[in-house]
Write a protein that holds these residues in place. Structure first.
Motif, short mmCIF file in Angstrom:
data_model
loop_
_atom_site.label_atom_id
_atom_site.label_comp_id
_atom_site.label_asym_id
_atom_site.label_seq_id
_atom_site.Cartn_x
_atom_site.Cartn_y
_atom_site.Cartn_z
N TYR A 113 113.11 70.70 42.53
CA TYR A 113 114.30 70.18 43.13
C TYR A 113 115.58 70.03 42.10
O TYR A 113 116.63 70.31 42.48
CB TYR A 113 114.29 69.02 43.77
CG TYR A 113 115.53 68.45 44.65
CD1 TYR A 113 116.05 69.03 45.71
CD2 TYR A 113 116.07 67.23 44.24
CE1 TYR A 113 117.22 68.57 46.40
CE2 TYR A 113 117.06 66.76 44.88
CZ TYR A 113 117.57 67.44 45.76
OH TYR A 113 118.81 66.98 46.32
N TYR A 114 115.11 69.38 41.08
CA TYR A 114 116.46 69.05 39.95
C TYR A 114 117.00 70.26 39.36
O TYR A 114 118.00 70.11 39.03
CB TYR A 114 115.67 68.03 39.15
CG TYR A 114 115.38 66.78 39.78
CD1 TYR A 114 116.22 65.84 39.58
CD2 TYR A 114 113.86 66.94 40.08
CE1 TYR A 114 115.79 64.59 40.23
CE2 TYR A 114 113.59 65.29 40.64
CZ TYR A 114 114.72 64.42 40.66
OH TYR A 114 114.02 63.18 41.57
N SER A 115 116.16 71.42 39.51
CA SER A 115 116.95 72.66 38.75
C SER A 115 117.91 73.05 39.74
O SER A 115 118.56 73.96 39.29
CB SER A 115 115.50 73.51 38.36
OG SER A 115 115.10 74.02 39.46
N LYS A 169 113.70 62.65 35.20
CA LYS A 169 113.53 64.09 35.50
C LYS A 169 115.11 64.54 35.65
O LYS A 169 115.46 65.60 35.09
CB LYS A 169 113.03 64.32 37.23
CG LYS A 169 111.76 64.19 36.98
CD LYS A 169 110.93 64.36 38.47
CE LYS A 169 109.71 64.38 38.46
NZ LYS A 169 109.00 64.46 40.05
N PHE A 170 116.00 63.74 36.06
CA PHE A 170 117.53 64.20 36.41
C PHE A 170 118.08 64.13 34.88
O PHE A 170 118.79 65.15 34.48
CB PHE A 170 118.36 63.20 37.15
CG PHE A 170 119.76 63.49 37.39
CD1 PHE A 170 120.05 64.73 38.23
CD2 PHE A 170 120.62 63.09 36.43
CE1 PHE A 170 121.42 64.81 38.33
CE2 PHE A 170 121.99 63.43 36.64
CZ PHE A 170 122.41 64.40 37.53
N ALA A 227 116.84 67.07 33.15
CA ALA A 227 117.49 68.49 33.65
C ALA A 227 119.02 68.50 33.15
O ALA A 227 119.51 69.62 32.58
CB ALA A 227 117.51 68.27 35.09
N TRP A 228 119.65 67.35 33.26
CA TRP A 228 121.35 67.42 32.95
C TRP A 228 121.32 67.68 31.48
O TRP A 228 122.06 68.54 30.84
CB TRP A 228 121.72 66.14 33.08
CG TRP A 228 123.21 65.88 32.61
CD1 TRP A 228 124.24 66.31 33.53
CD2 TRP A 228 123.69 65.28 31.72
NE1 TRP A 228 125.51 66.10 32.88
CE2 TRP A 228 125.28 65.68 31.66
CE3 TRP A 228 123.16 64.88 30.34
CZ2 TRP A 228 125.87 65.26 30.59
CZ3 TRP A 228 123.98 64.41 29.49
CH2 TRP A 228 125.34 64.54 29.46
N SER A 288 109.82 68.46 40.93
CA SER A 288 110.73 68.82 39.61
C SER A 288 111.48 69.80 39.86
O SER A 288 112.82 70.07 39.41
CB SER A 288 109.77 68.84 38.40
OG SER A 288 109.00 67.92 38.31
N PRO A 342 112.38 59.81 38.99
CA PRO A 342 113.25 60.88 39.41
C PRO A 342 114.61 60.68 38.50
O PRO A 342 115.17 61.60 37.92
CB PRO A 342 113.80 60.22 40.65
CG PRO A 342 112.49 59.48 41.06
CD PRO A 342 111.61 58.98 39.92
#
Length: 287
Positions: free
Chosen positions: A19-21, A266-267, A270-271, A17, A263
């Motif tokens: 990575y998405y930040s 998660k994206f 994050a967005w 997780s 994924p």
């Protein structure tokens, strides 16, 4: 392959997780946090992949040497080469990097933790100190932000522990405090044998509330002045807290499966958190 590319691949391959930040950061900060994350993955992999504890200790000692050499101006491993340009700008200290290695060594010496203070200390080494270094990379003005970052790292680590009870049991490891098992009349053997029961569910409810309390304390500690700069951490909080909700909705069926988010989900989390500036999230997790 350049050192930065090596770290980028390490981060992307992990599927974490975290990575998405990174995706929403300016280039220099993104390079710095990616290098820091790659370092954490490298030392964590030592413990996960070495079946012989003596070999693992030797490899961790080698990484300590790499840290020391980096602060003397010499780098050998591509991760250290990628990290070196950022240590001064973002207050990534030798002491903090050594503390991460200390956490990995704790995994070599401890199969379980008798009480919450013992587990809390491990969680700080495994994630809290990483939160502090990450906060420095993201940028902050108020010292209270380091309290927020360490507490958020603790919440993330507890979420991981709750998610991975079954996986850890397969490696004959139990991170849940033994005093908590005794409180809910759950035995070590039941967890190692992955026996599901109402008592186990009650135990997991207790641990989940402890994690939620850490999220609350983190959000309450974050100064409004630094909230925008700390959005990458809030992105991770949105993902990790949603994972905790998902585990609870599945009634803590963590002994025989690893619950995760897709994924794309998660994206999206994050967005959405980045665009909103994390305002709604901080209000929601503070209560």
């Amino acid at each position: 392959m350049s050192p930065d590319e090596y770290c980028q691949n390490k981060a992307a391959q992990s599927g974490s997780s975290f990575y998405y930040s990174f995706l929403f950061l300016p280039p220099e900060r993104r390079k710095a946090i990616t290098a820091l994350y790659a370092f954490c993955r490298e030392v964590d992999d030592v413990v996960d992949e070495c079946t012989d504890p003596s070999v693992a200790r030797m490899k961790l000692a080698w990484w300590r040497g790499q840290i020391e050499q980096m602060f003397k101006g010499h780098t050998e491993h591509p991760v250290m080469q990628a990290l070196a340009p950022h240590v001064q700008a973002f207050d990534i200290t030798e002491k903090r990097l050594d503390a991460v290695v200390d956490g990995m060594e704790m995994d070599l010496y401890h199969d379980n933790y008798p009480d919450w203070p013992g587990l809390e200390k491990y969680c700080w080494h495994a994630a809290g100190v990483v939160g502090e270094m990450s906060a420095g990379i993201f940028g902050y003005k108020r010292p209270e932000t380091l309290v927020y970052a360490a507490k958020l790292g603790l919440a993330f680590q507890l979420t991981n522990i709750i998610r991975d009870v079954g996986d850890d049991a397969r490696r004959e490891r139990i991170y849940l405090p033994l005093e908590d098992l005794a409180r809910f009349n759950v035995t070590v053997d039941e967890i190692l044998d992955r026996q599901y029961s109402d008592r186990f569910v009650a135990l997991m409810k207790f641990e989940t509330e402890r994690a939620r309390q850490c999220y609350r304390e983190a959000m309450l500690a974050l100064p409004e002045e630094d909230r925008r700069a700390q959005r990458p951490g809030l992105l991770m909080a949105a993902i990790y807290h949603t994972l905790l909700d998902e585990i609870e909705r599945d009634n803590w069926q963590v002994l025989d499966q690893r619950i995760s988010l897709t994924p794309i989900r998660k994206f999206w989390l994050a967005w959405k958190t980045w665009v909103s500036g994390g305002r709604g999230l901080t209000r929601r997790l503070s209560h």
